[in-house]
Scaffold this active site. Structure first.
Site, PDB file in Angstrom:
ATOM      1  N   ASP A 134       0.852  -1.196   0.000  1.00  0.00           N
ATOM      2  CA  ASP A 134       0.000   0.000   0.000  1.00  0.00           C
ATOM      3  C   ASP A 134       0.884   1.242   0.000  1.00  0.00           C
ATOM      4  O   ASP A 134       1.857   1.329   0.759  1.00  0.00           O
ATOM      5  CB  ASP A 134      -0.903   0.001   1.239  1.00  0.00           C
ATOM      6  CG  ASP A 134      -2.080   0.961   1.078  1.00  0.00           C
ATOM      7  OD1 ASP A 134      -2.472   1.218  -0.066  1.00  0.00           O
ATOM      8  OD2 ASP A 134      -2.605   1.436   2.093  1.00  0.00           O
ATOM      9  N   TYR A 136       1.157   5.743  -0.288  1.00  0.00           N
ATOM     10  CA  TYR A 136       0.718   6.917   0.477  1.00  0.00           C
ATOM     11  C   TYR A 136       0.937   8.104  -0.450  1.00  0.00           C
ATOM     12  O   TYR A 136       1.792   8.939  -0.227  1.00  0.00           O
ATOM     13  CB  TYR A 136       1.593   6.976   1.739  1.00  0.00           C
ATOM     14  CG  TYR A 136       1.291   8.029   2.774  1.00  0.00           C
ATOM     15  CD1 TYR A 136       0.015   8.211   3.299  1.00  0.00           C
ATOM     16  CD2 TYR A 136       2.333   8.810   3.284  1.00  0.00           C
ATOM     17  CE1 TYR A 136      -0.224   9.157   4.291  1.00  0.00           C
ATOM     18  CE2 TYR A 136       2.110   9.749   4.277  1.00  0.00           C
ATOM     19  CZ  TYR A 136       0.824   9.919   4.770  1.00  0.00           C
ATOM     20  OH  TYR A 136       0.588  10.850   5.772  1.00  0.00           O
ATOM     21  N   ARG A 150       1.557  16.042  13.353  1.00  0.00           N
ATOM     22  CA  ARG A 150       2.722  16.867  13.639  1.00  0.00           C
ATOM     23  C   ARG A 150       2.277  18.329  13.643  1.00  0.00           C
ATOM     24  O   ARG A 150       1.641  18.773  14.588  1.00  0.00           O
ATOM     25  CB  ARG A 150       3.837  16.588  12.603  1.00  0.00           C
ATOM     26  CG  ARG A 150       4.471  15.205  12.747  1.00  0.00           C
ATOM     27  CD  ARG A 150       5.588  14.967  11.723  1.00  0.00           C
ATOM     28  NE  ARG A 150       5.111  14.953  10.340  1.00  0.00           N
ATOM     29  CZ  ARG A 150       4.558  13.888   9.753  1.00  0.00           C
ATOM     30  NH1 ARG A 150       4.437  12.769  10.430  1.00  0.00           N
ATOM     31  NH2 ARG A 150       4.136  13.945   8.499  1.00  0.00           N
ATOM     32  N   GLU A 212      -9.443   4.059  -1.837  1.00  0.00           N
ATOM     33  CA  GLU A 212      -8.251   3.859  -2.646  1.00  0.00           C
ATOM     34  C   GLU A 212      -8.601   3.173  -3.968  1.00  0.00           C
ATOM     35  O   GLU A 212      -9.676   2.598  -4.137  1.00  0.00           O
ATOM     36  CB  GLU A 212      -7.239   2.969  -1.904  1.00  0.00           C
ATOM     37  CG  GLU A 212      -6.789   3.525  -0.557  1.00  0.00           C
ATOM     38  CD  GLU A 212      -5.592   2.762   0.005  1.00  0.00           C
ATOM     39  OE1 GLU A 212      -4.804   2.213  -0.803  1.00  0.00           O
ATOM     40  OE2 GLU A 212      -5.448   2.709   1.240  1.00  0.00           O
ATOM     41  N   TYR A 256       2.682   3.286  15.217  1.00  0.00           N
ATOM     42  CA  TYR A 256       3.305   3.523  13.912  1.00  0.00           C
ATOM     43  C   TYR A 256       4.726   4.065  13.969  1.00  0.00           C
ATOM     44  O   TYR A 256       5.452   4.003  12.963  1.00  0.00           O
ATOM     45  CB  TYR A 256       2.423   4.433  13.053  1.00  0.00           C
ATOM     46  CG  TYR A 256       2.586   5.915  13.273  1.00  0.00           C
ATOM     47  CD1 TYR A 256       3.306   6.694  12.370  1.00  0.00           C
ATOM     48  CD2 TYR A 256       2.028   6.554  14.386  1.00  0.00           C
ATOM     49  CE1 TYR A 256       3.446   8.056  12.553  1.00  0.00           C
ATOM     50  CE2 TYR A 256       2.167   7.903  14.576  1.00  0.00           C
ATOM     51  CZ  TYR A 256       2.879   8.666  13.669  1.00  0.00           C
ATOM     52  OH  TYR A 256       3.016  10.016  13.861  1.00  0.00           O
ATOM     53  N   THR A 269      -8.602  -5.725   4.266  1.00  0.00           N
ATOM     54  CA  THR A 269      -8.595  -4.845   3.099  1.00  0.00           C
ATOM     55  C   THR A 269      -9.621  -5.403   2.123  1.00  0.00           C
ATOM     56  O   THR A 269      -9.576  -6.592   1.799  1.00  0.00           O
ATOM     57  CB  THR A 269      -7.205  -4.816   2.430  1.00  0.00           C
ATOM     58  OG1 THR A 269      -6.241  -4.329   3.371  1.00  0.00           O
ATOM     59  CG2 THR A 269      -7.202  -3.929   1.203  1.00  0.00           C
ATOM     60  N   THR A 365      -4.849   6.368   0.411  1.00  0.00           N
ATOM     61  CA  THR A 365      -6.070   7.169   0.441  1.00  0.00           C
ATOM     62  C   THR A 365      -6.001   8.306  -0.568  1.00  0.00           C
ATOM     63  O   THR A 365      -5.005   9.023  -0.649  1.00  0.00           O
ATOM     64  CB  THR A 365      -6.281   7.761   1.843  1.00  0.00           C
ATOM     65  OG1 THR A 365      -6.247   6.705   2.797  1.00  0.00           O
ATOM     66  CG2 THR A 365      -7.614   8.487   1.932  1.00  0.00           C
ATOM     67  N   GLU A 379      -9.748  12.402   8.235  1.00  0.00           N
ATOM     68  CA  GLU A 379      -9.639  13.772   7.737  1.00  0.00           C
ATOM     69  C   GLU A 379     -10.955  14.529   7.864  1.00  0.00           C
ATOM     70  O   GLU A 379     -10.978  15.698   8.256  1.00  0.00           O
ATOM     71  CB  GLU A 379      -9.203  13.750   6.272  1.00  0.00           C
ATOM     72  CG  GLU A 379      -7.825  13.143   6.036  1.00  0.00           C
ATOM     73  CD  GLU A 379      -7.597  12.826   4.573  1.00  0.00           C
ATOM     74  OE1 GLU A 379      -7.106  13.715   3.849  1.00  0.00           O
ATOM     75  OE2 GLU A 379      -7.920  11.697   4.150  1.00  0.00           O
TER      76      GLU A 379
END
Length: 704
Positions: A134, A136, A150, A212, A256, A269, A365, A379
């Site tokens: 996958d 990103y 962040r 996706e 993560y 998935t 995504t 989001e």
């Protein structure tokens, strides 16, 4: 929109308006019916075209073995070259379009067997998935996540604009659309403000979807050190599906750092069942939202001289347990990818990573810049700080609730001009990718199709290794047999089916060679055949006896080499064994040399009359069962691609039938009267060179 040239015309098959599965599309999938196991097909309107049924119309495509479409996965077809994919698509278009070939259209018996109603079939994973990765690759999505976890100034990591970021997923939990999804459990951070408090175990509270696209890799497996480049990458993309990479956001936020997601992504998935061919999407090529990549420019190997994406409208809807209908929460587009799928695949192999046909790569995504174009609840709710309204239902979500159903759709549409200058609208869709959430702790039986596909995955992962180990462990094959022996003949066919080279040592059973003391040490029953093979594990020769046991041994050792003597489906496998034993145990022993000698010595009955009666009775029963199998499978006995057990390639049952019919002629059995269908099967088998080469009369010890 901009007009493009297109030669497509209408179809003689009735296709409903607004269908996803237009003649422009012709997506590939794997399906089963109540009467037949999984095989490959193409969707057209409300119908499925069974490719295994029309394989006779595809036999002239160079590089294609059309029997691959009778298998429960598309991997063998995916392993062909892009030129074969294009030729197959062109042939299907010619068979289905108005004004094209009439070979299918004019054969109403074939049409009635080849087309099935879409709502009457069960869909399966379209391929064995050896590996799943996958990415990103949506800049808006990456920026949003970076802001949440962040800050806006450091939202994109320093490497993000230099390479397609990705991680290796879990192929064993890729499920076909419609499979239930169980809410995962795992480690959750106790207090985000104080990481020192550690974690606790419990069900995910922040379960999310990710909108996706994924694509299947095709072509031959890469050799060690071989890479895919921008020059040949398009020949390696077989087709695209919708994908929902379910995500446990609270588990993810704790786990993560530093290696990325693990348990938060490995539980499920979902993908849509129909693979839209890469070739079908080319008319929908468009600019990406970024238009160019120049700040910074990609490294030379990643530069796409035709940097672009596909104009695929993507939507996500949610239907809660108490909601009368699903409500749309997302409308995005594949053009929102910064790194396109060609760049993803090229980068994946730049280090020498081996890709195999059936490997699945997800885009990550796909989010746009507007609120309604965000591809995840993470989001939309900005990490759970605001409600996401579900249309006019009055319900809101921050994350998914138990029994929510998530439904994804994809559609392409644009105006084109045909070769005559006429305008029309070209459209195609992906069908649905949907899944329903079940509470944590639920245990759901995996559907038989998934069990079967998991077995296929294991084979796909280990097939080359198993074959390699087998060929290293077992070698120096030698067959002791007699040219006219039915049992020797069966084993010759099985060895030919697996492509095994062997030395042949004739044993003249009429002269009594089988009673020789040296041969008795190989075969205690003083019978043929005996298959000798050297076993590296024991550093000794092994003597394998009894024809059906030998055939099963060869199938166990070489399960994916050549022709499969035993189907994987348990019912089909049972039928093959049943037919084989009817011949092996119910007919052949009664006309054995030793039995006939005993009858002759008794003097009460002519041995040839005895053999004739026994064979006639047995073949009559085999004929009846073979026809019953075809009736159960709803197959036409005249279909030239069918063999004895209703399979689309010869099996152990056919290996037993061929020598038995030869012997029946020796004893003057009226085969035209007793078993006309078996004679048709025999003709089909003998058309295959590898079976014909095993015939008794062409063996080195054959004599009149």
């Amino acid at each position: 929109g901009r007009l493009v040239k297109c030669k497509m015309t209408g179809s003689w098959v009735e296709i409903p308006a607004n269908t996803d599965f237009t003649l422009d599309n012709l997506p590939y999938g794997v399906f089963s019916t109540s009467s037949r196991p999984a095989r490959c097909g193409v969707a057209l309107g409300n119908l499925v075209l069974d490719l295994s049924v029309i394989s006779c119309l595809l036999k002239d495509i160079g590089g294609l073995d059309p029997t691959c479409f009778a298998k429960p996965a598309l991997n063998e077809f995916m392993a062909c070259s892009a030129s074969v994919w294009k030729a197959t698509r062109a042939r299907l278009l010619d068979l289905l379009r108005e004004g094209g070939s009439r070979e299918l259209r004019d054969d109403q018996a074939l049409v009635s067997r080849a087309f099935l109603k879409l709502d009457s079939v069960k869909m399966h994973l379209p391929a064995v998935i050896p590996d799943y990765t996958d990415f990103y690759s949506s800049r808006d999505h990456a920026f949003n996540c970076g802001c949440m976890f962040r800050d806006p100034a450091n939202a994109l990591q320093p490497n993000w604009l230099h390479l397609p970021v990705g991680y290796h997923g879990r192929a064993s939990t890729v499920y076909v659309s419609g499979t239930e999804i169980v809410r995962p459990r795992g480690q959750l951070q106790k207090d985000k403000a104080d990481p020192k408090k550690g974690s606790e175990y419990g069900p995910c509270k922040n379960l999310d979807f990710e909108m996706e696209i994924a694509f299947f890799v095709g072509g031959a497996p890469l050799k060690l050190g071989e890479t895919i480049t921008m020059d040949n990458v398009e020949d390696r993309i077989f087709g695209l599906v919708l994908m929902n990479d379910w995500s446990a956001r609270d588990i993810q936020s704790w786990e993560y750092v530093p290696l990325g997601p693990f348990g938060s992504k490995n539980f499920a998935t979902s993908i849509s069942p129909w693979i839209v061919p890469y070739e079908a999407l080319k008319p929908f090529t468009c600019e990406t939202i970024s238009k160019v990549q120049q700040d910074p420019e990609p490294l030379e190997y990643l530069k796409d001289p035709h940097y672009s994406s596909f104009d695929i409208d993507l939507t996500v809807s949610i239907q809660g347990q108490a909601m009368p209908q699903a409500e749309q929460v997302c409308h995005t587009n594949m053009r929102n990818l910064y790194w396109n799928i060609k760049q993803q695949l090229v980068h994946h192999t730049v280090t020498g990573c081996r890709m195999r046909p059936g490997d699945l790569l997800g885009t990550g995504t796909i989010s746009g810049g507007e609120q309604d174009a965000l591809g995840s609840l993470l989001e939309m709710s900005w990490r759970g700080t605001r409600d996401v309204p579900l249309g006019s239902s009055g319900e809101n979500r921050k994350f998914l609730k138990d029994f929510d159903q998530v439904i994804m759709r994809g559609k392409c549409q644009k105006k084109v001009t045909d070769e005559n200058g006429n305008e029309r609208v070209v459209s195609l869709g992906f069908g649905e990718c949907n899944g329903k959430i079940f509470p944590a702790g639920s245990v759901i039986d995996i559907q038989p199709s998934h069990v079967h596909m998991e077995q296929e995955v294991l084979e796909a992962h280990g097939a080359s290794k198993v074959q390699s180990v087998a060929s290293e462990r077992f070698h120096s094959w030698k067959l002791y047999g007699y040219w006219r022996s039915s049992c020797s003949w069966r084993v010759r066919i099985a060895l030919a089916a697996k492509g095994i080279k062997y030395k042949y040592a004739p044993v003249d059973i009429f002269k009594g060679d089988q009673h020789d003391s040296e041969y008795q040490s190989r075969n205690r029953m003083k019978q043929v055949p005996t298959l000798e093979v050297y076993d590296e594990e024991t550093k000794s020769k092994r003597m394998l006896c009894q024809s059906l046991a030998i055939i099963e041994f060869l199938e166990d050792v070489f399960p994916t080499t050549g022709c499969s003597m035993l189907p994987k489906d348990p019912i089909m496998r049972m039928r093959v064994r049943q037919l084989s034993e009817m011949i092996n145990s119910g007919i052949q022993p009664l006309q054995n040399l030793s039995v006939l000698k005993a009858i002759s010595s008794n003097g009460q009955m002519d041995s040839k009359e005895w053999a004739n009666a026994a064979i006639t009775k047995g073949l009559d029963a085999v004929e009846a069962l073979a026809l019953q199998i075809l009736e159960d499978l709803q197959e036409d006995r005249g279909d030239e691609s069918l063999f004895l057990a209703g399979t689309r390639e010869p099996t152990m049952a056919d290996a037993c039938l061929i020598p038995q019919l030869y012997n029946a002629r020796r004893y003057d059995v009226d085969l035209d009267k007793v078993c006309p269908h078996l004679l048709e099967v025999e003709k089909r088998c003998n058309k295959l060179e590898w079976i014909a080469s095993c015939h008794a009369t062409v063996q080195s010890d054959a004599h009149a």
